[in-house]
Design a protein around this motif. Sequence first.
Motif, short mmCIF file in Angstrom:
data_model
loop_
_atom_site.label_atom_id
_atom_site.label_comp_id
_atom_site.label_asym_id
_atom_site.label_seq_id
_atom_site.Cartn_x
_atom_site.Cartn_y
_atom_site.Cartn_z
N VAL A 37 0.86 -1.18 0.00
CA VAL A 37 0.00 0.00 0.00
C VAL A 37 0.90 1.23 0.00
CG1 VAL A 37 -1.81 1.27 1.22
CG2 VAL A 37 -1.77 -1.25 1.31
N PRO A 38 0.59 2.24 -0.81
CA PRO A 38 1.40 3.46 -0.79
C PRO A 38 1.20 4.26 0.50
CG PRO A 38 0.12 3.27 -2.83
CD PRO A 38 -0.42 2.26 -1.88
N PHE A 39 2.28 4.82 1.01
CA PHE A 39 2.19 5.82 2.07
C PHE A 39 1.84 7.15 1.41
CE2 PHE A 39 4.95 2.74 4.16
CZ PHE A 39 4.56 2.79 5.49
N PHE A 40 0.79 7.80 1.86
CA PHE A 40 0.38 9.09 1.30
C PHE A 40 -0.02 8.96 -0.17
CE2 PHE A 40 4.15 9.76 4.14
CZ PHE A 40 3.44 10.08 5.29
N ASP A 41 -0.36 10.05 -0.80
CA ASP A 41 -0.67 10.09 -2.23
C ASP A 41 0.49 10.69 -3.01
OD1 ASP A 41 -3.26 9.05 -1.92
OD2 ASP A 41 -4.07 11.03 -1.42
N HIS A 42 1.60 10.86 -2.37
CA HIS A 42 2.72 11.60 -2.94
C HIS A 42 3.57 10.70 -3.85
CE1 HIS A 42 5.88 14.47 -3.40
NE2 HIS A 42 6.75 13.79 -2.69
N ARG A 43 3.74 11.16 -5.09
CA ARG A 43 4.59 10.44 -6.06
C ARG A 43 5.45 11.45 -6.81
NH1 ARG A 43 0.73 5.99 -9.15
NH2 ARG A 43 -0.23 5.07 -7.28
N ILE A 44 6.56 10.95 -7.34
CA ILE A 44 7.40 11.78 -8.22
C ILE A 44 7.65 11.02 -9.52
CG2 ILE A 44 8.55 12.96 -6.30
CD1 ILE A 44 11.00 11.11 -6.85
N ALA A 45 8.01 11.76 -10.56
CA ALA A 45 8.32 11.12 -11.85
C ALA A 45 9.60 10.31 -11.71
CB ALA A 45 8.47 12.18 -12.93
N GLY A 46 9.62 9.15 -12.36
CA GLY A 46 10.79 8.27 -12.23
C GLY A 46 11.30 7.71 -13.53
N GLY A 47 11.14 8.43 -14.63
CA GLY A 47 11.60 7.91 -15.92
C GLY A 47 10.52 7.07 -16.58
N GLY A 48 10.93 6.18 -17.44
CA GLY A 48 9.97 5.34 -18.15
C GLY A 48 10.55 3.98 -18.48
N TYR A 49 9.67 3.07 -18.86
CA TYR A 49 10.09 1.75 -19.32
C TYR A 49 9.85 1.67 -20.82
CZ TYR A 49 10.92 -0.06 -14.66
OH TYR A 49 11.44 -0.28 -13.41
N TYR A 50 10.87 1.16 -21.52
CA TYR A 50 10.87 1.17 -22.99
C TYR A 50 11.19 -0.21 -23.54
CZ TYR A 50 11.19 6.29 -22.67
OH TYR A 50 10.97 7.62 -22.39
N LEU A 51 10.56 -0.53 -24.67
CA LEU A 51 10.97 -1.66 -25.48
C LEU A 51 12.04 -1.15 -26.43
CD1 LEU A 51 10.66 -4.57 -26.53
CD2 LEU A 51 8.88 -3.72 -28.07
N VAL A 52 13.21 -1.76 -26.39
CA VAL A 52 14.38 -1.27 -27.13
C VAL A 52 14.88 -2.37 -28.07
CG1 VAL A 52 16.71 -0.33 -26.88
CG2 VAL A 52 14.98 0.16 -25.14
N TYR A 53 15.26 -1.97 -29.30
CA TYR A 53 15.70 -2.96 -30.28
C TYR A 53 16.51 -2.28 -31.37
CZ TYR A 53 11.38 -1.01 -32.14
OH TYR A 53 10.40 -0.14 -32.53
N PRO A 54 17.35 -3.02 -32.09
CA PRO A 54 18.13 -2.44 -33.18
C PRO A 54 17.23 -2.03 -34.35
CG PRO A 54 19.06 -4.55 -32.47
CD PRO A 54 17.71 -4.43 -31.84
N ARG A 55 17.66 -1.03 -35.09
CA ARG A 55 16.88 -0.57 -36.24
C ARG A 55 16.69 -1.69 -37.26
NH1 ARG A 55 15.40 4.32 -37.88
NH2 ARG A 55 16.68 5.29 -36.24
N ALA A 56 17.64 -2.61 -37.35
CA ALA A 56 17.53 -3.70 -38.32
C ALA A 56 16.33 -4.59 -38.06
CB ALA A 56 18.81 -4.54 -38.30
N LEU A 57 15.80 -4.57 -36.83
CA LEU A 57 14.66 -5.41 -36.48
C LEU A 57 13.36 -4.60 -36.40
CD1 LEU A 57 16.14 -7.79 -33.75
CD2 LEU A 57 15.87 -8.17 -36.19
N GLU A 58 13.38 -3.39 -36.93
CA GLU A 58 12.21 -2.53 -36.83
C GLU A 58 10.97 -3.16 -37.44
OE1 GLU A 58 10.94 2.11 -37.85
OE2 GLU A 58 12.78 1.25 -38.70
#
Length: 303
Positions: free
Chosen positions: A261-282
């Motif tokens: 359970v979260p303490f308080f309603d307080h959150r901060i931004a923490g970056g992001g999650y990405y799917l990453v791959y070489p351009r050759a597999l685009e």
Amino acid sequence: MDSQTPISMRLSVPLNALRAFEAAARHLSVKEAALELSVTASAVSHQLRILEDCLGLELMRRNGARLELTETGQMLAPELTAGFSRIVQAVENLRQDRTSGPLRLSMLPTFAVHWLSPRLISYPFDRAGFELLISTTQAPVDLAAGVADAAIRHGKGEWPGLLSDLLFDETVALLGPPHLTGGSEEALRNAIGEANLFLSQHRREAFEEWNATLPGGPVRPAAITIVDSAGLGLKAAIDGAGITLAGAEIAGADIGAGRLVPFFDHRIAGGGYYLVYPRALERDRRIRNLRQWLVSATPGRTR
């Protein structure tokens, strides 16, 4: 000669000159060789002169409008054709291996255990083009070198030489087991003041920011234990050993099940999650299939 000697040290003539001669010998035409190699006819002729000068031998001669191979040229041409054919086949085999079979997907252990695993029940493993080979590691693997085909990474979406698709932005919150997170704000602060904060070594600055921006002033845990991953901090909090700072989205299944359970309603931004791959597999259908499924499994995202 030592078989381990690099080919660049053993080859005494330019590779481009050999390619030009092989194509010209196969077509018996400088013009056709130039079309195949996407260069000008004069460039092919120049490479042929370079090769003959390097070898000190005449390989081809013009007989009216036709090209003819000399005896030496007739000896060399089929060997070069066979050699270049083997090179082409080797490259094609690698390309086929890279774009068929299970998609080799690398990710952080925390993402695998707390985000991916609870959702795998809906993954269509039995469908062609959706096969996966999943591995976990704390350190980013070298996708350009083919260690894996794709990865799920945490950050800002900037990895040189790679394409990245945002899966979701992260918000960081202080989390704890239900028995510590109920009651008034004063009770919450008291619980934090008596708890051990299991803090990922990668979240130190995030905790400072979260704490400094907490409405009502910062909190002071009784102890702070640094761990090597957010996953270990989450497991410690779930087991009731203390509290932790982690991405609320990553911990979504645990929060939804009431384990955290979260303490308080307080959150901060923490970056992001990405799917990453070489351009050759685009355009690889396995990448497209995985991306589509990941987006559909992410609340609030649409294709």
